[in-house]
Scaffold this motif. Structure first.
Motif, PDB file in Angstrom:
ATOM      1  N   ALA A  70       0.806  -1.222   0.000  1.00 22.42           N
ATOM      2  CA  ALA A  70       0.000   0.000   0.000  1.00 22.42           C
ATOM      3  C   ALA A  70       0.841   1.274   0.000  1.00 22.42           C
ATOM      4  O   ALA A  70       0.425   2.297  -0.546  1.00 22.42           O
ATOM      5  N   THR A  71       2.021   1.227   0.624  1.00 21.68           N
ATOM      6  CA  THR A  71       2.929   2.389   0.664  1.00 21.68           C
ATOM      7  C   THR A  71       4.363   1.863   0.749  1.00 21.68           C
ATOM      8  O   THR A  71       4.579   0.678   1.031  1.00 21.68           O
ATOM      9  N   GLY A  72       5.312   2.765   0.580  1.00 18.37           N
ATOM     10  CA  GLY A  72       6.714   2.398   0.753  1.00 18.37           C
ATOM     11  C   GLY A  72       6.974   1.902   2.169  1.00 18.37           C
ATOM     12  O   GLY A  72       7.709   0.940   2.373  1.00 18.37           O
ATOM     13  N   LEU A  73       6.352   2.560   3.140  1.00 22.82           N
ATOM     14  CA  LEU A  73       6.577   2.137   4.529  1.00 22.82           C
ATOM     15  C   LEU A  73       5.989   0.765   4.807  1.00 22.82           C
ATOM     16  O   LEU A  73       6.548  -0.005   5.587  1.00 22.82           O
ATOM     17  N   ALA A  74       4.875   0.426   4.176  1.00 22.92           N
ATOM     18  CA  ALA A  74       4.317  -0.918   4.328  1.00 22.92           C
ATOM     19  C   ALA A  74       5.289  -1.951   3.742  1.00 22.92           C
ATOM     20  O   ALA A  74       5.427  -3.060   4.269  1.00 22.92           O
ATOM     21  N   ILE A  95      19.060   7.732   7.204  1.00 21.22           N
ATOM     22  CA  ILE A  95      17.899   6.967   6.720  1.00 21.22           C
ATOM     23  C   ILE A  95      16.637   7.823   6.557  1.00 21.22           C
ATOM     24  O   ILE A  95      16.477   8.844   7.254  1.00 21.22           O
ATOM     25  N   TYR A  96      15.788   7.421   5.637  1.00 17.92           N
ATOM     26  CA  TYR A  96      14.492   8.072   5.421  1.00 17.92           C
ATOM     27  C   TYR A  96      13.766   8.239   6.765  1.00 17.92           C
ATOM     28  O   TYR A  96      13.694   7.289   7.559  1.00 17.92           O
ATOM     29  N   GLY A  97      13.239   9.419   7.013  1.00 21.86           N
ATOM     30  CA  GLY A  97      12.645   9.746   8.312  1.00 21.86           C
ATOM     31  C   GLY A  97      11.572   8.753   8.757  1.00 21.86           C
ATOM     32  O   GLY A  97      11.503   8.369   9.926  1.00 21.86           O
ATOM     33  N   ILE A 138      20.611  -0.013   3.716  1.00 25.80           N
ATOM     34  CA  ILE A 138      21.169   1.246   3.191  1.00 25.80           C
ATOM     35  C   ILE A 138      20.238   1.900   2.173  1.00 25.80           C
ATOM     36  O   ILE A 138      19.356   1.245   1.590  1.00 25.80           O
ATOM     37  N   GLU A 139      20.439   3.181   2.020  1.00 25.73           N
ATOM     38  CA  GLU A 139      19.834   3.942   0.932  1.00 25.73           C
ATOM     39  C   GLU A 139      21.006   4.572   0.197  1.00 25.73           C
ATOM     40  O   GLU A 139      21.950   5.030   0.836  1.00 25.73           O
ATOM     41  N   SER A 140      20.941   4.596  -1.103  1.00 24.42           N
ATOM     42  CA  SER A 140      22.002   5.268  -1.852  1.00 24.42           C
ATOM     43  C   SER A 140      21.441   5.703  -3.188  1.00 24.42           C
ATOM     44  O   SER A 140      20.988   4.848  -3.944  1.00 24.42           O
ATOM     45  N   VAL A 167      18.549  -2.719   0.101  1.00 22.60           N
ATOM     46  CA  VAL A 167      18.811  -1.389  -0.449  1.00 22.60           C
ATOM     47  C   VAL A 167      17.484  -0.710  -0.760  1.00 22.60           C
ATOM     48  O   VAL A 167      16.644  -1.254  -1.484  1.00 22.60           O
ATOM     49  N   ASP A 168      17.284   0.466  -0.176  1.00 23.63           N
ATOM     50  CA  ASP A 168      16.148   1.308  -0.549  1.00 23.63           C
ATOM     51  C   ASP A 168      16.592   2.050  -1.808  1.00 23.63           C
ATOM     52  O   ASP A 168      17.420   2.953  -1.747  1.00 23.63           O
ATOM     53  N   ASN A 169      16.048   1.623  -2.943  1.00 24.25           N
ATOM     54  CA  ASN A 169      16.514   2.126  -4.246  1.00 24.25           C
ATOM     55  C   ASN A 169      15.618   3.234  -4.798  1.00 24.25           C
ATOM     56  O   ASN A 169      15.628   3.523  -5.989  1.00 24.25           O
ATOM     57  N   THR A 170      14.836   3.841  -3.914  1.00 21.85           N
ATOM     58  CA  THR A 170      13.846   4.842  -4.336  1.00 21.85           C
ATOM     59  C   THR A 170      14.475   5.988  -5.128  1.00 21.85           C
ATOM     60  O   THR A 170      13.958   6.395  -6.168  1.00 21.85           O
ATOM     61  N   PHE A 171      15.601   6.527  -4.631  1.00 21.08           N
ATOM     62  CA  PHE A 171      16.176   7.718  -5.262  1.00 21.08           C
ATOM     63  C   PHE A 171      16.856   7.412  -6.598  1.00 21.08           C
ATOM     64  O   PHE A 171      16.773   8.201  -7.529  1.00 21.08           O
ATOM     65  N   ALA A 172      17.548   6.277  -6.658  1.00 22.20           N
ATOM     66  CA  ALA A 172      18.280   5.969  -7.896  1.00 22.20           C
ATOM     67  C   ALA A 172      17.332   5.453  -8.974  1.00 22.20           C
ATOM     68  O   ALA A 172      17.578   5.638 -10.164  1.00 22.20           O
ATOM     69  N   HIS A 189      11.256  -0.098  -2.690  1.00 22.04           N
ATOM     70  CA  HIS A 189      10.988   1.177  -3.354  1.00 22.04           C
ATOM     71  C   HIS A 189       9.779   1.819  -2.732  1.00 22.04           C
ATOM     72  O   HIS A 189       8.797   1.131  -2.444  1.00 22.04           O
ATOM     73  N   SER A 190       9.818   3.122  -2.602  1.00 21.83           N
ATOM     74  CA  SER A 190       8.573   3.853  -2.460  1.00 21.83           C
ATOM     75  C   SER A 190       8.107   4.075  -3.896  1.00 21.83           C
ATOM     76  O   SER A 190       8.663   4.908  -4.611  1.00 21.83           O
ATOM     77  N   GLY A 191       7.102   3.316  -4.318  1.00 25.98           N
ATOM     78  CA  GLY A 191       6.566   3.452  -5.676  1.00 25.98           C
ATOM     79  C   GLY A 191       5.856   4.781  -5.875  1.00 25.98           C
ATOM     80  O   GLY A 191       5.558   5.194  -6.998  1.00 25.98           O
ATOM     81  N   THR A 192       5.628   5.453  -4.760  1.00 23.76           N
ATOM     82  CA  THR A 192       5.039   6.794  -4.738  1.00 23.76           C
ATOM     83  C   THR A 192       5.894   7.787  -5.532  1.00 23.76           C
ATOM     84  O   THR A 192       5.384   8.779  -6.046  1.00 23.76           O
ATOM     85  N   LYS A 193       7.193   7.519  -5.613  1.00 24.97           N
ATOM     86  CA  LYS A 193       8.146   8.502  -6.137  1.00 24.97           C
ATOM     87  C   LYS A 193       8.380   8.286  -7.640  1.00 24.97           C
ATOM     88  O   LYS A 193       7.470   8.468  -8.416  1.00 24.97           O
ATOM     89  N   TYR A 194       9.589   7.869  -8.040  1.00 22.09           N
ATOM     90  CA  TYR A 194       9.873   7.808  -9.480  1.00 22.09           C
ATOM     91  C   TYR A 194       9.054   6.757 -10.223  1.00 22.09           C
ATOM     92  O   TYR A 194       8.668   6.957 -11.365  1.00 22.09           O
ATOM     93  N   VAL A 202       0.148   6.498  -3.717  1.00 24.80           N
ATOM     94  CA  VAL A 202       1.197   6.005  -2.820  1.00 24.80           C
ATOM     95  C   VAL A 202       1.274   4.489  -3.001  1.00 24.80           C
ATOM     96  O   VAL A 202       0.251   3.826  -3.169  1.00 24.80           O
ATOM     97  N   ALA A 203       2.511   3.985  -3.006  1.00 27.21           N
ATOM     98  CA  ALA A 203       2.706   2.555  -3.250  1.00 27.21           C
ATOM     99  C   ALA A 203       4.082   2.150  -2.739  1.00 27.21           C
ATOM    100  O   ALA A 203       4.978   2.995  -2.603  1.00 27.21           O
ATOM    101  N   GLY A 204       4.241   0.865  -2.463  1.00 25.62           N
ATOM    102  CA  GLY A 204       5.541   0.347  -2.040  1.00 25.62           C
ATOM    103  C   GLY A 204       5.839  -0.956  -2.742  1.00 25.62           C
ATOM    104  O   GLY A 204       4.918  -1.695  -3.121  1.00 25.62           O
TER     105      GLY A 204
HETATM  106  C1  LIG Z   1       9.057   8.244   0.437  1.00 27.73           C
HETATM  107  C2  LIG Z   1      10.108   7.290   0.804  1.00 27.73           C
HETATM  108  C3  LIG Z   1       9.831   6.149   1.555  1.00 27.73           C
HETATM  109  C4  LIG Z   1       8.448   5.849   2.095  1.00 27.73           C
HETATM  110  O1  LIG Z   1       7.525   5.643   1.093  1.00 27.73           O
HETATM  111  P1  LIG Z   1       5.943   5.987   1.224  1.00 27.73           P
HETATM  112  O2  LIG Z   1       5.412   5.555  -0.069  1.00 27.73           O
HETATM  113  O3  LIG Z   1       5.837   7.442   1.494  1.00 27.73           O
HETATM  114  O4  LIG Z   1       5.443   5.192   2.392  1.00 27.73           O
HETATM  115  C5  LIG Z   1      10.871   5.282   1.826  1.00 27.73           C
HETATM  116  N1  LIG Z   1      12.123   5.536   1.405  1.00 27.73           N
HETATM  117  C6  LIG Z   1      12.438   6.626   0.696  1.00 27.73           C
HETATM  118  C7  LIG Z   1      13.836   6.850   0.265  1.00 27.73           C
HETATM  119  C8  LIG Z   1      11.444   7.549   0.373  1.00 27.73           C
HETATM  120  O5  LIG Z   1      11.761   8.650  -0.320  1.00 27.73           O
END
Ligand SMILES: *Cc1c(COP(=O)(O)O)cnc(C)c1O
Length: 391
Positions: A70-74, A95-97, A138-140, A167-172, A189-194, A202-204
């Motif tokens: 449902a979200t990246g955090l899930a 790390i992501y807040g 890690i996140e990078s 690896v949280d690959n959300t940014f790359a 991944h936070s699918g919410t982003k890229y 919002v998606a994960g």
């Molecule tokens: C936004 C984000 C998350 C969390 O994702 P949500 O979809 O907001 O729950 C996790 N990691 C990174 C790096 C993010 O930018």
């Protein structure tokens, strides 16, 4: 993966020939006899629209399987459920807040210990790792100061004690970086982003390297139930069709923005992995396929929240909002927004100065974004507009 392969990894509907993926808005599936079905029985366990998304994302990251949440955090939460009380995590200090909040306020209470270290120097992990370490997280690049860690080296260190590297690959995004190929075991991944890319959902996502991990994640996804609904799966698939196109344009815009800011008299420092002055520029260049991402952050010479507030309310194309990675450019002030839940001392230690501003470059024309930033400086800091914008 090339745009060609991405686009053609998305199947048309075998039943009707519909070129786009149907939204299977259903809770259950009729069975011919008890336990005899067409591969689907109940929509928490599986759904044909979600299956397409999960298969496409597994291919995108070169994984064994993928799971949509449902979200990246899930998605992060599902990975943490691999652990038991007494297990330890070594996590990137930047790390992501939301992950910090989940680790500290939910999982530490359940007996999981988290050590935060500066992973930009892999030896810090080697010094902290022990047989109790079950995950290295890690996140990078990181959020919002774009710190880069050497995934390949860290994977070797994690393996030395049998810990999994996540690896949280959300940014790359999968366009710039493929952590499984560099030795990671799990990607989130936070699918919410890229990946979604249009600021409309919002998606994960969790991507696993091995069959064993896939079985465990499949169990957790069904047992905990935090799945992504079919409509949002459809929107995410639709986003993926243009992922490469969008991400490359966003990288191009961020590169130009970082160069502009680096030369600006009101700017104290710029964080962007594409700058040769960036601590781990060489690693970023190697492991990110020459793409440095669409995010740039910078601190003002006048290093106060007031100065940052003035700036973030003076742009017109860059909209003031949390989140990132969409087609529309956004900016935010982490200390008061995305990172407000992190104590100031901790923030300052990880480089989040009081005036730090994060930009998420969209796909607008480059000159328009530069001009927008330029006029915001001119309004807020009584500076003349620099010549860059007029060239
Ligand atoms: C936004 C984000 C998350 C969390 O994702 P949500 O979809 O907001 O729950 C996790 N990691 C990174 C790096 C993010 O930018």
């Amino acid at each position: 993966m090339s745009a060609t392969k991405i686009i053609h990894s998305i199947p048309s509907d075998p039943l009707t020939g519909a070129i786009s993926v149907p939204v299977y808005q259903t809770s259950t599936f009729i069975q011919e006899a008890p336990g005899v079905n067409k591969g689907f029985d109940y929509a928490r366990s599986n759904n044909p629209t979600r299956k397409v998304l999960e298969d496409v994302v597994a291919q995108l990251e070169g994984g064994h399987s993928a799971f949509a949440f449902a979200t990246g955090l899930a998605a992060i939460d599902a990975v943490l459920k691999l652990l038991s009380a007494g297990d330890e995590i070594i996590a990137v200090d930047d790390i992501y807040g939301g992950a910090y909040r989940l680790f500290t306020h939910v999982y530490e209470k359940l007996g999981i210990k988290v050590h935060y270290v500066d992973t930009t120097d892999a030896s810090n992990i080697a010094n902290k790792i022990s047989s109790n370490t079950k995950l290295v997280w890690i996140e990078s690049p990181t959020n919002p100061t774009l710190k880069v860690s050497d995934i390949q080296t860290i994977a070797i260190i994690a393996k030395s004690v049998g810990a999994l590297l996540v690896v949280d690959n959300t940014f790359a995004s999968p366009i710039a970086q493929q952590p499984l190929k560099l030795g990671a075991d799990i990607i989130i991944h936070s699918g919410t982003k890229y990946i979604g890319g249009h600021s409309d959902l919002v998606a994960g996502l969790v991507i696993t390297k091995s069959e064993l991990l896939s079985e465990k994640l499949k169990f957790i996804q069904n047992a905990s139930g935090g799945i992504l609904g079919p409509w949002d799966c459809f929107l995410t698939i639709r986003g993926i069709e243009t992922l490469e196109l969008r991400y490359k344009k966003q990288c191009e815009n961020a590169f130009a923005v970082a160069a502009f800011l680096s030369n600006h008299e009101a700017v104290q420092e710029v964080h962007f992995p594409g700058l040769i002055t960036h601590k781990n520029h060489d690693i970023a260049k190697r492991q990110q396929n020459g793409l440095f991402g669409g995010i740039v952050s910078f601190a003002l010479k006048e290093d106060t929240q007031e100065a940052a507030n003035q700036f973030v309310t003076s742009t017109s194309y860059f909209k003031l909002a949390e989140s990132l990675g969409g087609v529309k450019s956004l900016l935010c002030h982490p200390a008061q927004m995305t990172h407000a839940s992190i104590p100031r001392e901790r923030r300052l230690r990880s480089g989040i100065k009081d005036s730090l501003i994060r930009l998420s470059c969209g796909i607008e024309h480059t000159e328009d974004l530069i001009n927008d930033l330029n006029q915001a400086f001119a309004i807020g800091f009584k500076l003349k507009e620099t010549s860059y914008a007029k060239e």
